[in-house]
Design a protein around this motif. Structure first.
Motif, PDB file in Angstrom:
ATOM      1  N   ALA A  37      81.216 -33.865 -11.801  1.00 58.02           N
ATOM      2  CA  ALA A  37      81.082 -35.230 -11.283  1.00 58.02           C
ATOM      3  C   ALA A  37      80.847 -35.260  -9.781  1.00 58.02           C
ATOM      4  CB  ALA A  37      82.332 -36.033 -11.627  1.00 58.02           C
ATOM      5  N   ASP A  38      80.298 -36.375  -9.301  1.00 59.74           N
ATOM      6  CA  ASP A  38      80.115 -36.574  -7.864  1.00 59.74           C
ATOM      7  C   ASP A  38      81.340 -37.267  -7.268  1.00 59.74           C
ATOM      8  OD1 ASP A  38      77.105 -35.903  -7.562  1.00 59.74           O
ATOM      9  OD2 ASP A  38      77.248 -37.156  -9.343  1.00 59.74           O
ATOM     10  N   TYR A  39      81.863 -38.238  -8.011  1.00 60.97           N
ATOM     11  CA  TYR A  39      83.051 -38.963  -7.556  1.00 60.97           C
ATOM     12  C   TYR A  39      84.053 -38.999  -8.697  1.00 60.97           C
ATOM     13  CZ  TYR A  39      79.576 -40.504  -4.187  1.00 60.97           C
ATOM     14  OH  TYR A  39      78.587 -40.521  -3.244  1.00 60.97           O
ATOM     15  N   GLY A  40      85.337 -38.972  -8.335  1.00 65.71           N
ATOM     16  CA  GLY A  40      86.337 -38.989  -9.390  1.00 65.71           C
ATOM     17  C   GLY A  40      87.575 -39.752  -8.991  1.00 65.71           C
ATOM     18  N   LYS A  46      87.795 -55.627  -8.359  1.00 61.04           N
ATOM     19  CA  LYS A  46      87.185 -55.373  -7.049  1.00 61.04           C
ATOM     20  C   LYS A  46      85.675 -55.568  -7.086  1.00 61.04           C
ATOM     21  CE  LYS A  46      90.627 -52.461  -4.915  1.00 61.04           C
ATOM     22  NZ  LYS A  46      91.248 -53.546  -4.128  1.00 61.04           N
ATOM     23  N   LEU A  47      85.051 -55.169  -8.186  1.00 56.10           N
ATOM     24  CA  LEU A  47      83.601 -55.335  -8.286  1.00 56.10           C
ATOM     25  C   LEU A  47      83.235 -56.806  -8.359  1.00 56.10           C
ATOM     26  CD1 LEU A  47      82.721 -52.441 -10.743  1.00 56.10           C
ATOM     27  CD2 LEU A  47      81.850 -52.679  -8.421  1.00 56.10           C
ATOM     28  N   LYS A  48      84.061 -57.559  -9.086  1.00 56.27           N
ATOM     29  CA  LYS A  48      83.781 -58.996  -9.216  1.00 56.27           C
ATOM     30  C   LYS A  48      83.955 -59.710  -7.883  1.00 56.27           C
ATOM     31  CE  LYS A  48      84.276 -60.065 -14.044  1.00 56.27           C
ATOM     32  NZ  LYS A  48      85.240 -60.333 -15.131  1.00 56.27           N
ATOM     33  N   ALA A  49      84.908 -59.226  -7.088  1.00 52.13           N
ATOM     34  CA  ALA A  49      85.213 -59.872  -5.807  1.00 52.13           C
ATOM     35  C   ALA A  49      84.181 -59.547  -4.738  1.00 52.13           C
ATOM     36  CB  ALA A  49      86.598 -59.438  -5.346  1.00 52.13           C
ATOM     37  N   ARG A  50      83.315 -58.616  -5.038  1.00 50.02           N
ATOM     38  CA  ARG A  50      82.353 -58.149  -4.063  1.00 50.02           C
ATOM     39  C   ARG A  50      81.437 -59.235  -3.546  1.00 50.02           C
ATOM     40  NH1 ARG A  50      78.118 -53.871  -5.313  1.00 50.02           N
ATOM     41  NH2 ARG A  50      78.271 -54.809  -7.370  1.00 50.02           N
ATOM     42  N   ASP A  52      88.358 -49.389  -3.320  1.00 49.32           N
ATOM     43  CA  ASP A  52      87.337 -49.905  -2.405  1.00 49.32           C
ATOM     44  C   ASP A  52      86.470 -48.770  -1.881  1.00 49.32           C
ATOM     45  OD1 ASP A  52      87.935 -52.594  -2.515  1.00 49.32           O
ATOM     46  OD2 ASP A  52      89.604 -52.380  -1.099  1.00 49.32           O
ATOM     47  N   LYS A  53      87.114 -47.637  -1.714  1.00 45.71           N
ATOM     48  CA  LYS A  53      86.407 -46.473  -1.199  1.00 45.71           C
ATOM     49  C   LYS A  53      85.340 -46.007  -2.202  1.00 45.71           C
ATOM     50  CE  LYS A  53      88.213 -42.456   1.169  1.00 45.71           C
ATOM     51  NZ  LYS A  53      89.499 -41.760   1.336  1.00 45.71           N
ATOM     52  N   LEU A  54      85.718 -46.036  -3.468  1.00 41.13           N
ATOM     53  CA  LEU A  54      84.765 -45.649  -4.517  1.00 41.13           C
ATOM     54  C   LEU A  54      83.555 -46.589  -4.497  1.00 41.13           C
ATOM     55  CD1 LEU A  54      84.052 -43.938  -7.043  1.00 41.13           C
ATOM     56  CD2 LEU A  54      85.264 -45.636  -8.408  1.00 41.13           C
ATOM     57  N   ILE A  55      83.850 -47.883  -4.425  1.00 45.33           N
ATOM     58  CA  ILE A  55      82.755 -48.861  -4.415  1.00 45.33           C
ATOM     59  C   ILE A  55      81.866 -48.645  -3.189  1.00 45.33           C
ATOM     60  CG2 ILE A  55      82.223 -51.335  -4.249  1.00 45.33           C
ATOM     61  CD1 ILE A  55      84.730 -51.803  -6.002  1.00 45.33           C
ATOM     62  N   ASP A  56      82.498 -48.341  -2.061  1.00 48.17           N
ATOM     63  CA  ASP A  56      81.741 -48.075  -0.844  1.00 48.17           C
ATOM     64  C   ASP A  56      80.825 -46.849  -1.017  1.00 48.17           C
ATOM     65  OD1 ASP A  56      81.090 -48.432   1.929  1.00 48.17           O
ATOM     66  OD2 ASP A  56      82.291 -46.626   2.307  1.00 48.17           O
ATOM     67  N   LEU A  95      79.605 -45.688  -3.805  1.00 45.10           N
ATOM     68  CA  LEU A  95      78.526 -45.976  -4.757  1.00 45.10           C
ATOM     69  C   LEU A  95      77.471 -46.892  -4.131  1.00 45.10           C
ATOM     70  CD1 LEU A  95      80.532 -46.446  -8.076  1.00 45.10           C
ATOM     71  CD2 LEU A  95      79.286 -44.428  -7.281  1.00 45.10           C
ATOM     72  N   GLU A  96      77.955 -47.797  -3.264  1.00 41.83           N
ATOM     73  CA  GLU A  96      77.035 -48.745  -2.650  1.00 41.83           C
ATOM     74  C   GLU A  96      76.241 -48.116  -1.513  1.00 41.83           C
ATOM     75  OE1 GLU A  96      78.331 -53.412  -2.851  1.00 41.83           O
ATOM     76  OE2 GLU A  96      79.265 -52.110  -1.384  1.00 41.83           O
ATOM     77  N   ASN A  97      76.955 -47.408  -0.634  1.00 37.62           N
ATOM     78  CA  ASN A  97      76.325 -47.007   0.626  1.00 37.62           C
ATOM     79  C   ASN A  97      75.944 -45.540   0.718  1.00 37.62           C
ATOM     80  OD1 ASN A  97      76.595 -49.649   1.604  1.00 37.62           O
ATOM     81  ND2 ASN A  97      78.775 -49.251   1.945  1.00 37.62           N
ATOM     82  N   GLU A  98      76.643 -44.700  -0.030  1.00 34.21           N
ATOM     83  CA  GLU A  98      76.302 -43.277   0.038  1.00 34.21           C
ATOM     84  C   GLU A  98      75.322 -42.917  -1.088  1.00 34.21           C
ATOM     85  OE1 GLU A  98      79.201 -39.860   1.256  1.00 34.21           O
ATOM     86  OE2 GLU A  98      79.139 -39.915  -0.943  1.00 34.21           O
ATOM     87  N   ALA A  99      75.737 -43.216  -2.323  1.00 36.40           N
ATOM     88  CA  ALA A  99      74.878 -42.876  -3.460  1.00 36.40           C
ATOM     89  C   ALA A  99      73.812 -43.942  -3.696  1.00 36.40           C
ATOM     90  CB  ALA A  99      75.728 -42.699  -4.704  1.00 36.40           C
ATOM     91  N   LYS A 100      74.086 -45.165  -3.225  1.00 36.09           N
ATOM     92  CA  LYS A 100      73.146 -46.291  -3.383  1.00 36.09           C
ATOM     93  C   LYS A 100      72.728 -46.482  -4.838  1.00 36.09           C
ATOM     94  CE  LYS A 100      71.170 -46.253   1.269  1.00 36.09           C
ATOM     95  NZ  LYS A 100      71.959 -45.231   1.945  1.00 36.09           N
ATOM     96  N   VAL A 101      73.725 -46.571  -5.718  1.00 37.03           N
ATOM     97  CA  VAL A 101      73.407 -46.756  -7.130  1.00 37.03           C
ATOM     98  C   VAL A 101      73.915 -48.083  -7.695  1.00 37.03           C
ATOM     99  CG1 VAL A 101      73.091 -44.352  -7.828  1.00 37.03           C
ATOM    100  CG2 VAL A 101      75.401 -45.292  -7.703  1.00 37.03           C
ATOM    101  N   ILE A 102      74.674 -48.842  -6.888  1.00 37.75           N
ATOM    102  CA  ILE A 102      75.033 -50.188  -7.366  1.00 37.75           C
ATOM    103  C   ILE A 102      74.688 -51.211  -6.286  1.00 37.75           C
ATOM    104  CG2 ILE A 102      76.842 -49.477  -8.958  1.00 37.75           C
ATOM    105  CD1 ILE A 102      78.914 -50.343  -6.878  1.00 37.75           C
TER     106      ILE A 102
END
Ligand SMILES: Cc1cc2nc3c(=O)[nH]c(=O)nc-3n(C[C@H](O)[C@H](O)[C@H](O)COP(=O)(O)OP(=O)(O)OC[C@H]3O[C@@H](n4cnc5c(N)ncnc54)[C@H](O)[C@@H]3O)c2cc1C
Ligand SMILES: Nc1ncnc2c1ncn2[C@@H]1O[C@H](COP(=O)(O)O)[C@@H](O)[C@H]1O
Lengths: 315, 248
Positions: A293-296, A311-315, B235-239, B241-248
């Motif tokens: 994996a890349d992230y875990g 968190k995704l919904k609050a984005r 939040d770090k994960l979302i960051d 995915l958004e800004n490093e991997a740019k997949v969401i």
């Protein structure tokens, strides 16, 4: 010499894979210094194609092609290939395009390479890079024929905008007879399919039972993703077989693959190796998936997934 | 009814994938070979058709002597006859040409191939064969019924299933669903004994030139270490995915 791209459409709209195939075809044509044309069956949305660099759009408008037939489509394409004097034919990796690719290469008595992930390394000899051994390796493959059929792997090349004011021509096909006819198409409605999805949310035996899939579906909806699962999950009937991913199931080549409660067995990974970015959520830090994996997130899915949705919904 | 099942001899799913001769050849050292899983579903289906309406089932592989082990297994599963076309299987095109040449000598009503092999994953041989022979063709086939000369097939399509009807002769690309995994026939002692009496014919190859050649194999580069995020730091994960991997 020219490049020809088969542009797959459904309900009068092109698929994203069609734009990707055209992006690839345009880049290949530039590399070879030739023109690129697209072939369209019964779709009037040709303006949307200009964005991806087509020099010419060849439309085939005929009720005979309303329903998909590998034989009829392949024979029609073979006529266009001859009339255009094409050297290279580009297809996507959708179920129907792969179907046509193999059939067409048989009809035209020529070479076909599928799962291609990049532009050719060299044109003379013509060497492409493709995946093999269920994505555990790549091969630089030489194609030895005057006409080459190339199947581009999904999400490997991407969309490249390249405005071009394409001309539009209609092509009259000489029809072939076929005793094959479609009786019925059964579609699962409303959901994003694994093959077309940019994001796939997948869950395994760690979810404990089918009643716990609501949060997986919510997470998928939030991301506009398709849902998938590991083999035991579909074997036990928790989820439909069409969601089973891996060596013996469906291949996934999405931009993002999120694996929840999946250990990461080699046969599972074989199906997802060509996905770009992999995220794993598992409560066992030793789960093999973390190596792929890349992230875990090491944590309990029943806590992490709802928090992530919020968190995704609050984005 | 005469059924041909085309069998590909592939490395077991857990095999280590390595290459030799300057990365130009698969390293088969210590690798166990199995019947390509997609072909095994097709073979079981063929044996069922034999049991229900007396079809004749021939299995065929294009390959070297070492491929005979799996042909014997196919006979033990229930095929009546095995054929090996004697040459190294170099690419899908030449394999399909070899099979086509054999099909010119014997008429098969149904040719079952796997949807794709798990080594080179081309998904090519069945379509090539259908094209060469001008037979009807259904790949990703998940159900098949033949009445007299009419076949009804279901095929998995993007997001659903398509049911179609056609006349035989027919080539199908089989996969899971045609029969379920729990239905796969496991050879028993009697089957293994009987297999020894069944014919295994070796046919000389036409030695057709390949149209594609694997020049060099590469393995994926070693992955960089996974980036771990704590469950309370999503939040770090979302960051990422958004800004490093740019997949969401
Ligand atoms: C020939 C062959 C072909 C195969 N083909 C495929 C295939 O195509 N696809 C496929 O998927 N498998 C395939 N398999 C099976 C494969 O080997 C594995 O058995 C399977 O992938 C395991 O599924 P899983 O990860 O869902 O289950 P498990 O291996 O049981 O893993 C469950 C995971 O969930 C985690 N977990 C448990 N509770 C939680 C929690 N609360 N929160 C977070 N995580 C949790 C566990 O730590 C564990 O890692 C094949 C096997 C063979 C022999
Ligand atoms: N060497 C071979 N001999 C016989 N059949 C083969 C061989 N290679 C491939 N096939 C058949 O073609 C199917 C698809 O293989 P491929 O085109 O290699 O993905 C396999 O599942 C087999 O049924």
């Amino acid at each position: 010499m020219a490049v020809l791209v088969y542009l797959e459409s459904e309900d009068n709209k092109f698929k994203k894979t069609a734009y990707e195939a055209l992006s690839y075809g345009k880049a290949l044509a530039d590399k070879m210094n030739v023109k690129v044309s697209g072939v369209v069956f019964n779709c009037t949305d040709s303006d949307s194609l200009k964005k991806y660099g087509a020099d010419k759009i060849i439309t085939i408008n005929d009720t005979d092609f309303e329903e998909f037939s590998s034989k009829k489509y392949s024979h029609a394409l073979s006529q266009v290939i001859k009339s255009e004097n094409s050297s290279d034919v580009i297809l996507s990796s959708s179920a129907n395009s792969k179907f046509i690719g193999a059939h067409l290469s048989g009809i035209m008595d020529t070479s076909f390479v599928s799962n291609v992930i990049d532009l050719p390394e060299s044109i003379n000899p013509f060497v492409v890079k493709r995946t093999c051994f269920t994505n555990k390796a790549f091969s630089s493959t030489e194609m030895i024929s005057d006409l080459r059929i190339i199947g581009v792997s999904s999400n490997s090349f991407g969309l490249i905008e390249n405005m071009n004011d394409a001309s539009v021509e209609t092509f009259n096909v000489e029809k072939v007879e076929s005793n094959q006819r479609i009786l019925k198409i059964e579609k699962e409605t409303g959901s994003v399919t694994i093959a077309d999805a940019d994001v796939v949310v997948s869950a395994g035996r760690g979810l404990k039972g089918p009643e716990n899939w609501e949060m997986i579906e919510t997470l998928a909806d939030t991301l506009g993703a398709a849902t998938a699962c590991s083999k035991p999950v579909s074997d036990m009937g928790w989820r439909p077989h069409s969601e089973h991913v891996g060596q013996t199931g469906k291949p996934v080549s999405s931009n993002l693959y999120i694996a929840i409660g999946i250990s990461g067995a080699i046969q599972h990974l074989a199906g997802i190796n060509s996905s770009k970015v992999k995220v794993v959520i598992n409560n066992d830090p030793e789960a093999p998936f973390f190596k792929a994996a890349d992230y875990g997130v090491v944590g309990d899915a029943f806590e992490v997934v709802p928090a992530l949705i919020e968190k995704l919904k609050a984005r | 009814m005469n059924i041909l099942v085309c069998i590909s001899n592939v490395p077991d799913t857990t095999s280590k994938i390595n290459f030799v001769e300057n990365d130009s050849k698969f390293d088969s050292n210590g690798v166990q070979y199995i019947i390509n899983p997609n072909d095994e579903f097709g073979l079981t289906k063929a044996v069922w058709m034999k049991e229900s309406n007396g079809a004749n089932v021939t299995v065929l592989t294009v390959g070297e002597l070492s491929a005979e082990t799996i042909l014997r297994k196919c006979l033990a599963i229930g095929a009546d006859k095995a054929i090996r076309i004697d040459c190294e299987a170099s690419d899908a095109y030449s394999v399909a040409k070899e099979i086509e040449a054999h099909c010119q000598t014997i008429n098969y009503d149904l040719i079952i191939c796997g949807r794709e092999s798990i080594d080179y994953n081309g998904g090519l041989v069945p379509g090539l064969l259908a094209g060469f022979l001008d037979y009807n063709f259904v790949t990703n086939c998940v159900s098949l019924e033949i009445n007299n000369t009419k076949a009804t097939c279901a095929r998995e399509i993007s997001g659903g299933t398509e049911i179609s009807e056609c006349e035989i002769p027919l080539v199908i690309g089989s996969q899971k669903g045609l029969v379920e995994e729990s239905d796969l026939i496991i050879p028993n002692m009697r089957g293994i004994m009987m297999a020894r009496q069944k014919p295994l014919e070796v046919i000389q190859a036409k030695n057709i030139n390949a149209k594609i050649k694997d020049k060099k194999f590469h393995k994926p580069e070693a992955k960089s270490e996974v980036k771990l995020v704590k469950p309370d730091e999503l939040d770090k994960l979302i960051d990422y995915l958004e800004n490093e991997a740019k997949v969401i």
